[in-house]
Write a protein that holds these residues in place. Structure first.
Motif, PDB file in Angstrom:
ATOM      1  N   PRO A 160      47.189  49.178  50.196  1.00 19.65           N
ATOM      2  CA  PRO A 160      46.885  49.448  48.784  1.00 19.65           C
ATOM      3  C   PRO A 160      46.238  48.257  48.091  1.00 19.65           C
ATOM      4  CG  PRO A 160      49.225  49.045  49.071  1.00 19.65           C
ATOM      5  CD  PRO A 160      48.632  49.062  50.455  1.00 19.65           C
ATOM      6  N   TYR A 161      45.209  48.528  47.310  1.00 17.73           N
ATOM      7  CA  TYR A 161      44.498  47.497  46.555  1.00 17.73           C
ATOM      8  C   TYR A 161      44.770  47.673  45.062  1.00 17.73           C
ATOM      9  CZ  TYR A 161      41.699  45.672  50.430  1.00 17.73           C
ATOM     10  OH  TYR A 161      41.294  45.063  51.589  1.00 17.73           O
ATOM     11  N   GLU A 162      44.821  46.562  44.350  1.00 17.30           N
ATOM     12  CA  GLU A 162      44.933  46.579  42.897  1.00 17.30           C
ATOM     13  C   GLU A 162      43.584  46.220  42.290  1.00 17.30           C
ATOM     14  OE1 GLU A 162      47.986  43.833  41.903  1.00 17.30           O
ATOM     15  OE2 GLU A 162      49.629  45.199  42.401  1.00 17.30           O
ATOM     16  N   THR A 163      43.226  46.919  41.213  1.00 22.60           N
ATOM     17  CA  THR A 163      41.947  46.669  40.547  1.00 22.60           C
ATOM     18  C   THR A 163      42.184  45.968  39.210  1.00 22.60           C
ATOM     19  OG1 THR A 163      40.999  48.652  41.572  1.00 22.60           O
ATOM     20  CG2 THR A 163      39.840  47.736  39.682  1.00 22.60           C
ATOM     21  N   ALA A 164      41.489  44.880  38.998  1.00 23.09           N
ATOM     22  CA  ALA A 164      41.596  44.130  37.745  1.00 23.09           C
ATOM     23  C   ALA A 164      40.199  43.886  37.185  1.00 23.09           C
ATOM     24  CB  ALA A 164      42.313  42.806  37.976  1.00 23.09           C
ATOM     25  N   THR A 165      40.118  43.825  35.869  1.00 20.76           N
ATOM     26  CA  THR A 165      38.841  43.574  35.198  1.00 20.76           C
ATOM     27  C   THR A 165      38.803  42.134  34.706  1.00 20.76           C
ATOM     28  OG1 THR A 165      38.721  45.895  34.492  1.00 20.76           O
ATOM     29  CG2 THR A 165      37.304  44.308  33.357  1.00 20.76           C
ATOM     30  N   ILE A 166      37.784  41.404  35.108  1.00 17.93           N
ATOM     31  CA  ILE A 166      37.653  40.014  34.680  1.00 17.93           C
ATOM     32  C   ILE A 166      36.338  39.844  33.916  1.00 17.93           C
ATOM     33  CG2 ILE A 166      39.000  39.150  36.617  1.00 17.93           C
ATOM     34  CD1 ILE A 166      36.344  38.294  37.903  1.00 17.93           C
ATOM     35  N   LYS A 167      36.293  38.827  33.076  1.00 12.38           N
ATOM     36  CA  LYS A 167      35.076  38.509  32.328  1.00 12.38           C
ATOM     37  C   LYS A 167      34.467  37.236  32.888  1.00 12.38           C
ATOM     38  CE  LYS A 167      36.281  40.693  27.907  1.00 12.38           C
ATOM     39  NZ  LYS A 167      36.426  40.480  26.452  1.00 12.38           N
ATOM     40  N   GLU A 168      33.160  37.276  33.095  1.00 11.41           N
ATOM     41  CA  GLU A 168      32.462  36.102  33.600  1.00 11.41           C
ATOM     42  C   GLU A 168      31.091  35.989  32.956  1.00 11.41           C
ATOM     43  OE1 GLU A 168      32.267  36.625  37.786  1.00 11.41           O
ATOM     44  OE2 GLU A 168      30.835  38.267  37.692  1.00 11.41           O
ATOM     45  N   GLU A 169      30.554  34.795  33.002  1.00 12.86           N
ATOM     46  CA  GLU A 169      29.254  34.547  32.372  1.00 12.86           C
ATOM     47  C   GLU A 169      28.123  34.930  33.319  1.00 12.86           C
ATOM     48  OE1 GLU A 169      26.846  30.861  30.184  1.00 12.86           O
ATOM     49  OE2 GLU A 169      28.938  30.633  30.847  1.00 12.86           O
ATOM     50  N   SER A 170      27.183  35.709  32.819  1.00 13.50           N
ATOM     51  CA  SER A 170      26.055  36.148  33.622  1.00 13.50           C
ATOM     52  C   SER A 170      24.968  35.067  33.635  1.00 13.50           C
ATOM     53  CB  SER A 170      25.485  37.456  33.073  1.00 13.50           C
ATOM     54  OG  SER A 170      24.950  37.250  31.772  1.00 13.50           O
ATOM     55  N   GLU A 171      23.880  35.316  34.361  1.00 11.18           N
ATOM     56  CA  GLU A 171      22.783  34.361  34.449  1.00 11.18           C
ATOM     57  C   GLU A 171      22.100  34.166  33.103  1.00 11.18           C
ATOM     58  OE1 GLU A 171      20.169  35.745  37.433  1.00 11.18           O
ATOM     59  OE2 GLU A 171      21.556  35.366  39.102  1.00 11.18           O
ATOM     60  N   THR A 172      22.195  35.181  32.248  1.00  7.58           N
ATOM     61  CA  THR A 172      21.579  35.083  30.919  1.00  7.58           C
ATOM     62  C   THR A 172      22.495  34.405  29.901  1.00  7.58           C
ATOM     63  OG1 THR A 172      22.390  37.290  30.333  1.00  7.58           O
ATOM     64  CG2 THR A 172      20.211  37.145  31.354  1.00  7.58           C
ATOM     65  N   GLY A 173      23.713  34.068  30.311  1.00  2.00           N
ATOM     66  CA  GLY A 173      24.641  33.422  29.400  1.00  2.00           C
ATOM     67  C   GLY A 173      25.557  34.376  28.679  1.00  2.00           C
ATOM     68  N   GLU A 174      25.416  35.682  28.928  1.00  2.00           N
ATOM     69  CA  GLU A 174      26.267  36.664  28.281  1.00  2.00           C
ATOM     70  C   GLU A 174      27.546  36.878  29.097  1.00  2.00           C
ATOM     71  OE1 GLU A 174      24.024  40.197  27.878  1.00  2.00           O
ATOM     72  OE2 GLU A 174      22.603  39.366  26.423  1.00  2.00           O
ATOM     73  N   MET A 175      28.632  37.228  28.397  1.00  2.00           N
ATOM     74  CA  MET A 175      29.893  37.517  29.061  1.00  2.00           C
ATOM     75  C   MET A 175      29.903  38.983  29.485  1.00  2.00           C
ATOM     76  SD  MET A 175      31.363  34.644  29.144  1.00  2.00           S
ATOM     77  CE  MET A 175      32.969  35.156  29.757  1.00  2.00           C
ATOM     78  N   VAL A 176      30.102  39.214  30.756  1.00  2.00           N
ATOM     79  CA  VAL A 176      30.121  40.588  31.276  1.00  2.00           C
ATOM     80  C   VAL A 176      31.447  40.828  32.004  1.00  2.00           C
ATOM     81  CG1 VAL A 176      27.621  40.748  31.512  1.00  2.00           C
ATOM     82  CG2 VAL A 176      28.981  39.862  33.409  1.00  2.00           C
ATOM     83  N   GLU A 177      31.827  42.111  32.044  1.00  2.00           N
ATOM     84  CA  GLU A 177      33.057  42.487  32.726  1.00  2.00           C
ATOM     85  C   GLU A 177      32.752  42.936  34.155  1.00  2.00           C
ATOM     86  OE1 GLU A 177      35.066  45.440  30.480  1.00  2.00           O
ATOM     87  OE2 GLU A 177      35.816  44.021  28.971  1.00  2.00           O
ATOM     88  N   ARG A 178      33.657  42.582  35.063  1.00  2.00           N
ATOM     89  CA  ARG A 178      33.485  42.963  36.458  1.00  2.00           C
ATOM     90  C   ARG A 178      34.840  43.333  37.050  1.00  2.00           C
ATOM     91  NH1 ARG A 178      33.447  40.104  41.411  1.00  2.00           N
ATOM     92  NH2 ARG A 178      33.836  38.138  40.297  1.00  2.00           N
ATOM     93  N   GLU A 179      34.849  44.414  37.837  1.00  2.00           N
ATOM     94  CA  GLU A 179      36.083  44.840  38.481  1.00  2.00           C
ATOM     95  C   GLU A 179      36.270  44.118  39.816  1.00  2.00           C
ATOM     96  OE1 GLU A 179      36.317  49.032  38.925  1.00  2.00           O
ATOM     97  OE2 GLU A 179      36.889  49.390  36.839  1.00  2.00           O
ATOM     98  N   VAL A 180      37.489  43.634  40.017  1.00  2.00           N
ATOM     99  CA  VAL A 180      37.820  42.920  41.250  1.00  2.00           C
ATOM    100  C   VAL A 180      38.999  43.631  41.913  1.00  2.00           C
ATOM    101  CG1 VAL A 180      38.590  40.749  42.256  1.00  2.00           C
ATOM    102  CG2 VAL A 180      37.037  40.728  40.302  1.00  2.00           C
ATOM    103  N   LYS A 181      38.825  43.954  43.199  1.00  2.00           N
ATOM    104  CA  LYS A 181      39.894  44.597  43.951  1.00  2.00           C
ATOM    105  C   LYS A 181      40.608  43.560  44.818  1.00  2.00           C
ATOM    106  CE  LYS A 181      38.038  49.299  44.179  1.00  2.00           C
ATOM    107  NZ  LYS A 181      37.677  50.431  45.081  1.00  2.00           N
ATOM    108  N   THR A 182      41.940  43.576  44.732  1.00  2.00           N
ATOM    109  CA  THR A 182      42.746  42.625  45.487  1.00  2.00           C
ATOM    110  C   THR A 182      43.781  43.368  46.306  1.00  2.00           C
ATOM    111  OG1 THR A 182      42.496  41.020  43.675  1.00  2.00           O
ATOM    112  CG2 THR A 182      44.208  40.579  45.320  1.00  2.00           C
ATOM    113  N   LEU A 183      43.900  42.997  47.586  1.00  2.00           N
ATOM    114  CA  LEU A 183      44.919  43.593  48.447  1.00  2.00           C
ATOM    115  C   LEU A 183      46.296  43.150  47.963  1.00  2.00           C
ATOM    116  CD1 LEU A 183      45.576  45.232  51.017  1.00  2.00           C
ATOM    117  CD2 LEU A 183      45.420  43.084  52.297  1.00  2.00           C
ATOM    118  N   SER A 184      47.127  44.116  47.571  1.00  2.00           N
ATOM    119  CA  SER A 184      48.422  43.785  46.968  1.00  2.00           C
ATOM    120  C   SER A 184      49.560  43.724  47.976  1.00  2.00           C
ATOM    121  CB  SER A 184      48.763  44.807  45.883  1.00  2.00           C
ATOM    122  OG  SER A 184      48.790  46.126  46.440  1.00  2.00           O
TER     123      SER A 184
END
Length: 302
Positions: free
Chosen positions: A214-238
């Protein structure tokens, strides 16, 4: 039957043989499905691998030839080899106690992570958290071959409870330590064979297969190449769910048939057959070592 020709008798014999073989196959499959898991696991799985070797001819003018060999690998041999590789890395950590009788002291399972004998174990006793790091060793470690040395806590990760110990070998004594070979839990596949290896005072081995990842999905915010903050989903084996239905102590390692440690039984995982990905230990070790380096750097500056 007396009226049948020889050709017809041969055809009848072939028909009876064909029907009998089908019936035997159906009965065998039904019995295997009803058999308990330990019985089915005793059947040796045999794998054939084709190995290519480049053979150089005696004369340097001729082109090298490729020889293909088929090697039969028995699952039992792989399990025995994986256990033998890792049992030398197991350490029984004896916690501090007021009693002089070591058999009355609390013990936990640990394992060697470096050539110089560094040990990791999970300290789940809250009263020790603020007392473990000191100048003098407070723990004892029982290593392979019943060799016993003092252990000193070098660092502690409060998020996971893992502690990193250094070993104090008496001067003049030559000791070789065998660290574990860590693997990547995310490389596991459903149905893959795994081994549980651990125990306190006595080594316990159980084998099974991976039942669920089973994997857990979390949403993280990171800075894109343009300098904007974007959200990205990350799956982690729990968790790594296995078919190992025997209760094991915290600190028991989960190993693949290549001898790599891919999981660990932690104090917080109560379900039988469930193990945390070993990536958790590697991350905790990296945090502890980074903190130790930072503290040493600050000490030099002062």
């Amino acid at each position: 039957m007396e009226d049948l020709t020889k050709q017809q008798l041969v055809l009848v014999a072939l028909l009876v043989s064909f029907v009998t073989s089908i019936a035997t196959g159906i009965v065998t499959v039904s019995l295997m499905e009803q058999a308990p898991e330990p019985i089915t696991q005793t059947i040796n799985r045999v794998v054939e691998r084709t190995i290519e070797r480049v053979v150089q001819t005696p004369s340097g003018n001729q082109q090298a030839s490729v020889v293909r060999e088929t090697v039969v690998v028995n699952a039992d041999d792989q399990i025995i080899k994986a256990v033998d590789q890792n049992r030398r890395s197991l350490v029984t950590v004896v916690l501090p106690s007021d009693s002089e009788d070591q058999s009355l002291s609390e013990k936990i399972s640990g394992f060697i992570v470096s050539d110089n004998g560094k040990v990791i174990a999970q300290l789940n006793t809250e009263t020790l958290v603020n007392e473990v790091i000191s100048e003098e060793p407070q723990f004892e470690g029982i290593f392979y071959g019943n060799k016993q040395f003092s252990l000193k806590v070098e660092g502690y990760d409060s998020a996971t409870g893992f502690a990193l110990f250094s070993v104090r070998v008496p001067e003049g004594e030559n000791v070789t330590f065998t660290p574990i070979k860590s693997g990547d839990a995310t490389s596991l596949k459903l149905g893959q064979a795994v081994i549980a290896l651990g125990g306190i005072d006595i080594v316990v081995v159980q084998n099974g297969i991976v039942n669920s990842l089973p994997y857990e999905t979390a949403t993280i915010k990171e800075e894109s190449e343009t300098g904007e903050m974007v959200e990205r989903e990350v799956k982690t084996l729990s968790i790594v769910e296995t078919g190992i239905q025997t209760r094991v102590s915290a600190g028991t390692l989960l190993i693949n048939l290549s001898g790599e440690v891919v999981g660990i039984k932690t104090a917080g995982v109560l379900q039988v057959g469930s193990y945390r990905p070993f990536n958790l230990v590697k991350e905790a070790q990296a945090k502890i070592e980074a903190k130790i380096t930072e503290n040493e750097r600050n000490t030099v500056v002062e």
